[in-house]
Design an enzyme around this catalytic site. Structure first.
Site, short mmCIF file in Angstrom:
data_model
loop_
_atom_site.label_atom_id
_atom_site.label_comp_id
_atom_site.label_asym_id
_atom_site.label_seq_id
_atom_site.Cartn_x
_atom_site.Cartn_y
_atom_site.Cartn_z
CG ASP A 155 6.96 -15.00 5.82
OD1 ASP A 155 7.07 -16.23 5.81
OD2 ASP A 155 7.85 -14.23 5.39
CE LYS A 158 6.26 -11.05 4.28
NZ LYS A 158 7.00 -11.58 3.11
CG ASP A 197 11.89 -15.46 10.26
OD1 ASP A 197 12.16 -16.55 10.80
OD2 ASP A 197 12.51 -15.04 9.26
CE1 TYR A 199 17.39 -9.48 7.36
CE2 TYR A 199 16.96 -7.22 6.68
CZ TYR A 199 16.50 -8.48 7.02
OH TYR A 199 15.14 -8.72 7.02
CG ASP A 248 15.99 -14.12 -3.03
OD1 ASP A 248 15.59 -13.66 -1.96
OD2 ASP A 248 17.18 -14.04 -3.41
CE LYS A 258 9.04 -11.97 8.19
NZ LYS A 258 9.55 -12.87 7.16
CG HIS A 288 12.38 -12.75 -0.31
ND1 HIS A 288 13.75 -12.97 -0.28
CD2 HIS A 288 12.02 -12.42 0.95
CE1 HIS A 288 14.18 -12.79 0.96
NE2 HIS A 288 13.17 -12.46 1.72
CD GLU A 319 9.39 -9.13 1.81
OE1 GLU A 319 9.20 -9.26 3.03
OE2 GLU A 319 9.97 -10.00 1.11
CD GLU A 344 11.81 -15.72 2.33
OE1 GLU A 344 12.70 -15.49 3.15
OE2 GLU A 344 10.69 -15.19 2.39
CD GLU A 362 6.52 -14.70 2.22
OE1 GLU A 362 7.74 -14.52 2.23
OE2 GLU A 362 5.69 -13.76 2.18
#
Length: 440
Positions: free
Chosen positions: A250, A220, A26, A34, A328, A222, A355, A386, A305, A276
């Site tokens: 977002d 959604k 983003d 992750y 979150d 970015k 989130h 989401e 989030e 967002e």
């Protein structure tokens, strides 16, 4: 029947190299890997059940959260699970109000992420011992017992325990029917997986086409790095999904307050439902200013989030700074603190749209939002959760999506348990995946 003394706590640094393909990218986080600090609790009970908990990170820094989990471990080790559950509010406060550790919080940052991981493991263990998925454990809980898990400190000016009790009592009406509805239809979801900022136009088109085929109606995108690029990409997506489907945007905290208003005025033609995280997640009054300015454009503000704790959420609600609230499962202090935010959102009649980008967040937060519908909000108006289509294959009990909806988990626990093989491969820095990447 809750049983067992917690005899062991271990924590592992697990990372997935998602940055290699631009997943999760983003305007502020261009190369996320992750990752998770992954906690395992073992007890001396004969059932052999373990509690698994995680907190979500983006790669570097996971080792810091691991250190914080180890610093909190002494609060958990050798405790009887029955004693923890019997005074869950007290136990929560013990973790968040450690006389020395709270100095590097309090109730925010690394130490709070670590708290979430530990408590997520406790909830997983409790639900497993009760033989229920976490959402069902919460739904079946007597309102007084549920409230005894929540720390109301710092929020009683907005929500007292008695008011929370009244909300839960009202939520008893029609509860069985709503549970049946969830089991049949699931909880509505939206997809973020089509439009990460690092994706090419061709990839965007391909993923949008596939999502439309699969029945997705809420998307959604970015935004925030380059206005002309945003206009082009939003036009591409809006043309693909058509005027009737829902589009959200977002910015991931990219803008200053005036910039957010100006930028969104330029993107308003694409009819987004919300913007967002338009600015710093800590800027409550900035969010309020943006929210007020966007009313004439019909655009709401969504955030949460990266909202540290229930106190920030309290102020966002008080200041009318958001129209969509995004809990979150790993940023706040686990289920305990999320419950307090769900109840405050109900009092203010603000829809909760969790989130769930990241590793394991879909698996966890589905339980909270299904509980919210059945026992608290009793509404699906303007509500959705989401969904990102990444890394579910590494979990023992992955999410089940049907017709763009989350189907309620049936397995006992909090859906937090990863496959041991996946953990070993992706452990940092000595798992097979990372050994290869670091060598290259």
């Amino acid at each position: 029947m809750v049983r067992g003394r917690i005899s062991r706590l271990s924590v592992r640094d697990v990372r997935f190299p998602t940055s290699l393909e631009g997943h999760g990218s983003d305007a502020m986080h261009t190369d996320p890997d992750y990752s998770a600090a992954y906690v395992i609790l073992e007890t001396d009970a004969e059932d052999g059940l373990k509690g698994y908990g995680l907190t979500f990170t983006l790669g570097k820094g996971t080792e810091v959260v691991v250190c914080a989990v180890n610093a909190l471990a002494h609060h958990v080790l050798n405790k009887d699970l029955r004693d923890i559950i019997g005074d869950f509010r007290g136990f929560y406060r013990q973790l968040t109000s450690d006389g020395q550790l709270r100095w590097i919080g309090p109730e925010k940052g690394v130490v709070h992420l670590a708290t979430a991981a530990v408590l997520n493991a406790v909830w997983d263990l409790w639900a497993k011992q009760e033989g229920k998925p976490l959402w069902k454990l919460l739904v079946d809980m007597d309102p007084r017992t549920l409230l005894s898990c929540i720390d109301f400190r710092y929020i009683t000016d907005v929500l007292t325990e008695e008011e929370a009790y009244e909300i839960l009592q009202k939520g008893q009406v029609g509860k069985k029917e709503r549970e049946g509805q969830m089991l049949m239809q699931g909880y509505p979801a939206y997809t973020t997986s089509c439009a990460w900022l690092g994706y090419s136009d061709d990839k965007l088109r391909q993923l949008c086409t596939e999502a439309l085929k699969d029945g997705w109606t809420r998307f959604k995108v970015k935004v925030g790095a380059d206005l002309q690029d945003d206009i082009r990409r939003c036009r591409l997506i809006r043309n693909m999904i058509g005027p009737e489907k829902t589009l959200m945007m977002d910015a991931n905290q990219r803008w200053d307050v005036p910039e957010a208003v100006q930028w969104m005025a330029k993107l308003a033609e694409f009819k987004p439902l919300w913007i967002e995280e338009p600015t710093s997640p800590d800027d409550i009054l900035g969010h309020a200013t943006i929210a007020k300015a966007l009313v004439p454009l019909g655009i709401g503000v969504a955030t949460g989030e990266q909202c540290h704790n229930r106190v920030i959420f309290k102020q966002l609600l008080q200041a009318k700074a958001l129209q969509f609230l995004q809990i979150d499962s790993c940023r706040l202090g686990s289920v305990n603190e999320n419950l307090s935010v769900l109840l405050m959102a109900k009092k203010f009649e603000i829809p909760v749209c969790p989130h769930a980008g990241g590793v394991g967040l879909c698996e966890l937060v589905q339980h909270l939002i299904i509980f919210d519908f059945i026992s608290v909000s009793a509404s699906l108006k303007n509500r959705m959760c989401e969904y990102v289509d990444h890394l579910h294959e590494h979990f023992r009990y992955p999410v089940v999506i049907k017709k763009a909806s989350y189907m309620p988990p049936q397995d006992a626990g909090y859906s937090t348990e990863m496959k041991e093989e996946s953990v070993k491969k992706h452990q940092y820095p000595d798992g097979e995946v990372w050994k290869k990447l670091l060598a290259a």
